[in-house]
Design an enzyme around this catalytic site. Sequence first.
Site, PDB file in Angstrom:
ATOM      1  N   LYS A   1      -6.088  -7.608  -0.576  1.00  9.44           N
ATOM      2  CA  LYS A   1      -5.785  -7.953  -2.179  1.00  9.44           C
ATOM      3  C   LYS A   1      -5.481  -6.413  -2.237  1.00  9.44           C
ATOM      4  O   LYS A   1      -4.070  -6.709  -3.471  1.00  9.44           O
ATOM      5  CB  LYS A   1      -7.069  -7.702  -3.743  1.00  9.44           C
ATOM      6  CG  LYS A   1      -6.783  -7.253  -4.327  1.00  9.44           C
ATOM      7  CD  LYS A   1      -7.762  -7.894  -5.719  1.00  9.44           C
ATOM      8  CE  LYS A   1      -8.756  -6.948  -6.087  1.00  9.44           C
ATOM      9  NZ  LYS A   1      -8.385  -5.690  -6.760  1.00  9.44           N
TER      10      LYS A   1
ATOM     11  N   ASP B   1      -6.907 -11.617  -7.609  1.00  6.06           N
ATOM     12  CA  ASP B   1      -7.906 -11.381  -7.785  1.00  6.06           C
ATOM     13  C   ASP B   1      -8.670 -12.051  -9.051  1.00  6.06           C
ATOM     14  O   ASP B   1      -8.161 -13.823  -9.414  1.00  6.06           O
ATOM     15  CB  ASP B   1      -7.066  -9.489  -8.387  1.00  6.06           C
ATOM     16  CG  ASP B   1      -6.203 -10.272 -10.205  1.00  6.06           C
ATOM     17  OD1 ASP B   1      -6.448 -11.727 -10.316  1.00  6.06           O
ATOM     18  OD2 ASP B   1      -6.394  -8.918 -10.242  1.00  6.06           O
TER      19      ASP B   1
END
Length: 207
Positions: free
Chosen positions: A128, A146
């Site tokens: 991420k 996320d």
Amino acid sequence: MLRSLVQNPKVRARVLERVDEFRLNNLSNEEVWFRELTLCLLTANSSFISAYQALNCLGQKIYYANEEEIRNILKSCKYRFYNLKAKYIIMAREKVYGRLKEEIKPLADEDQQLARERLLNIKGIGMKEASHFLRNVGYFDLAIIDRHIIDFMRRIGAIGETNVKQLSKSLYISFENILKSIASNLNMSVGILDLFIWYKETNTIVK
């Protein structure tokens, strides 16, 4: 649902303005690139707002302050993980500062996934965070997965129940491919789609 948001002139203008900022970052110097990397280190396991406030507290000191000073600044700004993130910032600075753009830009220009793999060698940077960093310096072909994106995907029935904190690399890539398919149907890059989803989930475009 999402298509109507994408077609909303005001939202679209705000998203494209943010995209232009990221493209300008691509042309910026090493200091800007390392600042964006530091932001992504701070964002891991924290809210974007908390990370952004911490970054502003640190200011220019990300480039030269020692670990203790960075830790104390983060603590004074009420940033939660001040010990760990101070360590990660110093480790990243020692590992890549001064050559971050020089090493990553040529890779990302050719293959964004390969550039992401290289960034995973930095302590504190996961899939991420690496994707987030690359998007913020002007590369839009990777998904930033996320909890807000997970919630969106779950709500539209694209995925089942998922613990975002236990997202394996293979599952991340699987979810990324789903998002790329959605982005393709909307005629945009997945990194730009992320901003529309973020706006839908949070009513902001600050990511």
